[in-house]
Design a protein around this motif. Sequence first.
Motif, PDB file in Angstrom:
ATOM      1  N   GLY A 185       0.823  -1.205   0.000  1.00 40.53           N
ATOM      2  CA  GLY A 185       0.000   0.000   0.000  1.00 40.53           C
ATOM      3  C   GLY A 185       0.857   1.255   0.000  1.00 40.53           C
ATOM      4  O   GLY A 185       0.564   2.228  -0.712  1.00 40.53           O
ATOM      5  N   ASP A 186       1.933   1.245   0.799  1.00 43.77           N
ATOM      6  CA  ASP A 186       2.841   2.389   0.838  1.00 43.77           C
ATOM      7  C   ASP A 186       3.519   2.604  -0.518  1.00 43.77           C
ATOM      8  O   ASP A 186       3.696   3.747  -0.963  1.00 43.77           O
ATOM      9  N   ARG A 187       3.901   1.517  -1.170  1.00 42.99           N
ATOM     10  CA  ARG A 187       4.540   1.623  -2.491  1.00 42.99           C
ATOM     11  C   ARG A 187       3.584   2.268  -3.495  1.00 42.99           C
ATOM     12  O   ARG A 187       3.994   3.088  -4.322  1.00 42.99           O
ATOM     13  N   LEU A 188       2.319   1.880  -3.414  1.00 42.89           N
ATOM     14  CA  LEU A 188       1.326   2.468  -4.320  1.00 42.89           C
ATOM     15  C   LEU A 188       1.160   3.966  -4.046  1.00 42.89           C
ATOM     16  O   LEU A 188       1.077   4.774  -4.989  1.00 42.89           O
ATOM     17  N   LEU A 189       1.133   4.358  -2.781  1.00 41.12           N
ATOM     18  CA  LEU A 189       1.028   5.778  -2.437  1.00 41.12           C
ATOM     19  C   LEU A 189       2.241   6.557  -2.950  1.00 41.12           C
ATOM     20  O   LEU A 189       2.106   7.674  -3.467  1.00 41.12           O
ATOM     21  N   GLN A 190       3.419   5.959  -2.814  1.00 44.15           N
ATOM     22  CA  GLN A 190       4.631   6.620  -3.303  1.00 44.15           C
ATOM     23  C   GLN A 190       4.595   6.785  -4.815  1.00 44.15           C
ATOM     24  O   GLN A 190       4.983   7.834  -5.350  1.00 44.15           O
ATOM     25  N   TYR A 191       4.104   5.767  -5.492  1.00 46.41           N
ATOM     26  CA  TYR A 191       4.007   5.813  -6.957  1.00 46.41           C
ATOM     27  C   TYR A 191       3.033   6.895  -7.399  1.00 46.41           C
ATOM     28  O   TYR A 191       3.337   7.711  -8.281  1.00 46.41           O
ATOM     29  N   LEU A 192       1.851   6.929  -6.763  1.00 46.02           N
ATOM     30  CA  LEU A 192       0.847   7.937  -7.111  1.00 46.02           C
ATOM     31  C   LEU A 192       1.375   9.342  -6.825  1.00 46.02           C
ATOM     32  O   LEU A 192       1.196  10.265  -7.637  1.00 46.02           O
ATOM     33  N   ALA A 193       2.023   9.513  -5.682  1.00 43.83           N
ATOM     34  CA  ALA A 193       2.575  10.824  -5.331  1.00 43.83           C
ATOM     35  C   ALA A 193       3.618  11.272  -6.353  1.00 43.83           C
ATOM     36  O   ALA A 193       3.671  12.446  -6.742  1.00 43.83           O
TER      37      ALA A 193
END
Length: 557
Positions: A185-193
């Motif tokens: 989930g954190d990786r996805l947030l980093q990618y979106l950001a």
Amino acid sequence: MINKKGILIVDDSELDRSILADILQEKYKVFTAANGRDALAVLHENGDHIAVILLDLYMPVMNGYEFLSVQQADEVIADIPVIVITQQDNNDAEIEALSYGASAYLTKSYDRELILQKIGDEIRKQEVDYLMKTIDLDTLTGCYNREGFCKKAQDLLREEAVYDIIAFDIEQFRVVNDIYGIHEGDRLLQYLARIMTGFARENGGICGRISGDCFVMLLVRKNGYEEMVGYVDKAMERYPLQMKIVVRFGIYQIEDRTIDVTVMYDRAVLAVKRIKGKYGEAYAYFDDSMRNELLLEKEITNSMQQALADGEFLVYLQPKCNLKTEEYVGAEALIRWMNPERGLLPPAQFIPIFEKTGFITEVDLYVWEQVCRMLARWKQENRTLIPISVNVSRADLYHSDFMDRILELMDKYDIESSLLHMEITETVYTENQNQILDMVNQMEKLGFKVEMDDFGSGYSSLNMLTEIPVDVLKLDMRFLEGYSAGKAKGNILEFSVGLAKSLGLESVAEGVETREMVDELKRLNCEMGQGYYFSRPIPIHEFEQKFDKNQKQVVNA
């Protein structure tokens, strides 16, 4: 990062590499690669010394787009900015490159000053970002945190450009965490950001993370945001996860710059909520209808305390019936607001506001007291006593003295815990597991029956049932909507009733509206029903009249 002075040139043309190296070598240490694969090898060996990547898009072995996909997914090198340099001079190619994570786009004019300026800009951005990281940047994603975003937005709003505030989040992000784990989930947030920060920079704006998966951008106003949606959709399609990632946007068009940025964001969030779960709707604008909702919210917030003091809140009861005999065997207490100006307000209009402000706990305790007072009067009048279920809101879980106050009311009115059921919605179970577990265990020790409301409306119910003591399942009758058209929903209901029996739990079907529903529930051996077929929620004095009549009918049957 501040000390990085190396530039990596990635181009299959030896001549182009040589021209660029001549421009750069006086000021920077130059690294070169003939394709994307060689570039990745150079980065992993010398990544700490490389500040910017100059990338051609069309190369053999691994082209620029393929390189960007790999680089953006690699946490070690993802933060190194990429300036695409290509022969193509068109908007579509630029949008495509930026959607893959490139920071900037240049055509191969080999204008010395322009190239040095672009590289200098990217390095300065890195230096500024590095210095701000412990102050105004979100530690997980690297974009602005709430405070940093608000400060920077206020600065930008002093300029003449016309701006919009855009709130966005990931639909069903919690499912990603639950299925794939918090790290993913954190990786996805980093990618979106990362991709949205790049988009914001290219469009004269900034990007920030407010909390969780809730992000915000300040952008120079556009005539429609289809380009933004397409940019994000393409990026999400490339993200390596076996589920569709949907991002939704809410847009607040800034007209009054004196409004606090956080208020602007809240209004954009209202627009996002309006399209949650709606297929095909990627973004929405804050409009007059939402403005009216805000005005009503303000009116309710300003008047709710006085309304409680003036006795404007009323307790209504809705019976729970034995499905075989239709005898009243219990009731649910529900709150209503008789507003002197607007009349009877529907709960959906004020309950969410009460929950948002925390006032819901005061109202809940008011309902508990009214129910205890009513049961005490029934005792004095020698009426038949039936258990009354009262809702426990998520806000109640955070009040350490909530149960103590309930016990004080029971002692004051001499009411046994067997006459009071605590009704908790399934979503509260799934969102506040630690708090709910503590409270439910305390309830069980004190002799209360606990009902799980809206069972089946979420996806974590089965897990919850194995972890938390529950006595009654209240089944969501939406499973029977359109029952005659297909068996799927009926099968789910049948499973739920069977599950309750196998766990030794009572079952109550909510939303029973027709004789057909009653017959189907009886066939499934569901014990109790509640809904408009038996009675709508009614004031206490009306309920008492219907209860008396119901008892006589059952006796005479």
